[in-house]
Design an enzyme around this catalytic site. Structure first.
Site, PDB file in Angstrom:
ATOM      1  N   HIS A 125       0.997  -1.152  -0.023  1.00  0.00           N
ATOM      2  CA  HIS A 125      -0.098   0.155   0.084  1.00  0.00           C
ATOM      3  C   HIS A 125       1.087   1.164   0.112  1.00  0.00           C
ATOM      4  O   HIS A 125       2.062   0.984   0.288  1.00  0.00           O
ATOM      5  CB  HIS A 125      -1.027  -0.232   1.113  1.00  0.00           C
ATOM      6  N   HIS A 182       1.475   3.705   1.874  1.00  0.00           N
ATOM      7  CA  HIS A 182       2.061   4.367   3.057  1.00  0.00           C
ATOM      8  C   HIS A 182       3.615   4.643   3.009  1.00  0.00           C
ATOM      9  O   HIS A 182       4.221   3.790   2.318  1.00  0.00           O
ATOM     10  CB  HIS A 182       1.541   3.881   4.328  1.00  0.00           C
ATOM     11  N   ASP A 185       6.149   4.114   5.068  1.00  0.00           N
ATOM     12  CA  ASP A 185       7.013   3.239   5.298  1.00  0.00           C
ATOM     13  C   ASP A 185       7.272   2.216   4.760  1.00  0.00           C
ATOM     14  O   ASP A 185       7.849   1.256   4.714  1.00  0.00           O
ATOM     15  CB  ASP A 185       6.645   2.881   6.957  1.00  0.00           C
ATOM     16  N   HIS A 186       6.325   1.851   3.527  1.00  0.00           N
ATOM     17  CA  HIS A 186       6.211   0.891   2.592  1.00  0.00           C
ATOM     18  C   HIS A 186       7.013   1.057   1.337  1.00  0.00           C
ATOM     19  O   HIS A 186       7.037   0.242   0.480  1.00  0.00           O
ATOM     20  CB  HIS A 186       4.920   0.370   2.592  1.00  0.00           C
ATOM     21  N   HIS A 224      -7.119  -2.452   5.887  1.00  0.00           N
ATOM     22  CA  HIS A 224      -5.999  -1.353   6.310  1.00  0.00           C
ATOM     23  C   HIS A 224      -6.625   0.067   6.569  1.00  0.00           C
ATOM     24  O   HIS A 224      -5.827   0.863   6.792  1.00  0.00           O
ATOM     25  CB  HIS A 224      -4.907  -1.604   5.631  1.00  0.00           C
ATOM     26  N   ASP A 229       0.003  -4.043   5.741  1.00  0.00           N
ATOM     27  CA  ASP A 229      -0.457  -3.705   7.278  1.00  0.00           C
ATOM     28  C   ASP A 229      -2.067  -4.231   7.074  1.00  0.00           C
ATOM     29  O   ASP A 229      -2.530  -3.909   6.115  1.00  0.00           O
ATOM     30  CB  ASP A 229      -0.548  -2.426   7.604  1.00  0.00           C
ATOM     31  N   HIS A 271       6.506  -5.764  11.696  1.00  0.00           N
ATOM     32  CA  HIS A 271       5.729  -4.227  12.012  1.00  0.00           C
ATOM     33  C   HIS A 271       5.437  -4.157  13.149  1.00  0.00           C
ATOM     34  O   HIS A 271       4.209  -3.704  13.408  1.00  0.00           O
ATOM     35  CB  HIS A 271       4.654  -4.305  10.989  1.00  0.00           C
TER      36      HIS A 271
HETATM   37 ZN   LIG Z   1       3.105   0.132   7.950  1.00  0.00          ZN
HETATM   38 ZN   LIG Z   2       0.024   1.334   6.610  1.00  0.00          ZN
END
Ligand SMILES: [Zn+2]
Ligand SMILES: [Zn+2]
Length: 268
Positions: free
Chosen positions: A29, A31, A33-34, A106, A176, A234
């Site tokens: 996805h 976000h 951090d990914h 998520h 996530d 995570h």
């Molecule tokens: Zn994440």
């Molecule tokens: Zn996320």
């Protein structure tokens, strides 16, 4: 590669994975951090002389992100990059594996992925074939493909000279996500399930609110999907170490490990 967080190219170097290897990047996805590791890894690959194609898949938005992070800095990679916005279903098939995706839960569009290896043919024993008087050539090829052959009047089954086929591995990545029925279905029979385990079991309300899972929920998903191993990942920064989290998960699903940076796991 499942997701590409900040600093991935550095870890990639330390792990000596090789920047010219055959690979695809599967983004769960959009976000930060990914995905923030994508620009860095593309630059490193180009700098290290990658020549092979690279495919990057992810939910809608991934194509725009890669386009923006390459065009705005006038980056001309030395290798072809192909990007695709993907949805649930089978998203790739090669001679040796398939990749399937399912929507996780998520709050933003988020995909869980399974990498499913094809079964591999069993080992062929040339010495046994020679012993049975089978001449090297097309007959050997047929035996390797599991077919019986005829030598003179004698019929010889492949099982006489070829071991049984080896089952391919299945690895599922679901990060996530809240606990999700679609993930259980996707993960069915996985050799390894890598799952969101952000919170301890007593924080289930918080996990639900933020679109994540507790370690107990991750362990339950592993059990319900009949997975063989679970790797939790995570973890929230509020936990100093993963000991307690791991113990909670193991009470439900004993074959659980806490994923670590640069950790490795051999699957039989
Ligand atoms: Zn994440
Ligand atoms: Zn996320």
């Amino acid at each position: 590669m499942f997701d590409c967080g900040e600093g991935t190219q550095k870890q990639f170097l330390i792990a000596k994975l090789g920047f010219n290897r055959e690979m695809r990047i599967l983004i769960s996805h959009m976000h930060a951090d990914h995905i923030l590791g994508i620009p860095g890894i593309l630059h490193s690959m180009s700098f290290m002389g990658r020549s092979r194609d690279l495919e990057i898949y992810g939910p809608p938005g991934i194509c725009d992100f890669v386009k923006c992070t390459t065009e705005t800095v006038k980056f001309r990679p030395m290798f072809p990059i192909r990007t695709a916005d993907v949805h649930a279903g089978t998203i790739a098939k090669t001679d040796s594996y398939a990749i399937k995706a399912a929507w996780a839960d998520h709050g933003v569009p988020c995909l869980a992925y399974s990498l499913i290896e094809n079964d591999k043919p069993g080992r062929f024993h040339p010495a046994k074939a020679r012993e049975l008087g089978i001449p090297k050539g097309p007959l050997w090829k047929m035996l390797q493909m599991g077919k019986a052959v005829k030598v003179g009047r004698k019929r010889i089954d492949a099982s006489k000279v070829v071991d049984p086929s080896r089952r391919g591995l299945k690895i599922t990545y679901a990060v996530d996500t809240r606990p999700c029925k679609r993930v259980i279905e996707l993960a069915s029979g996985s050799d390894l399930l890598i799952h969101d385990g952000m919170f301890s079991s007593d924080a289930s309300e918080r996990a639900r609110e933020y679109g994540h899972s507790t370690v107990a929920q991750a362990a339950t998903i592993a059990r319900k999907s009949h997975s063989r191993n679970l790797a939790l990942t995570h973890f929230s920064a509020i936990y100093e170490d993963t000991k307690q989290l791991l113990a909670e998960a193991k009470a439900i699903f004993p074959r659980t490990m806490a994923a670590e940076d640069l950790g490795s796991l051999e699957l039989p």
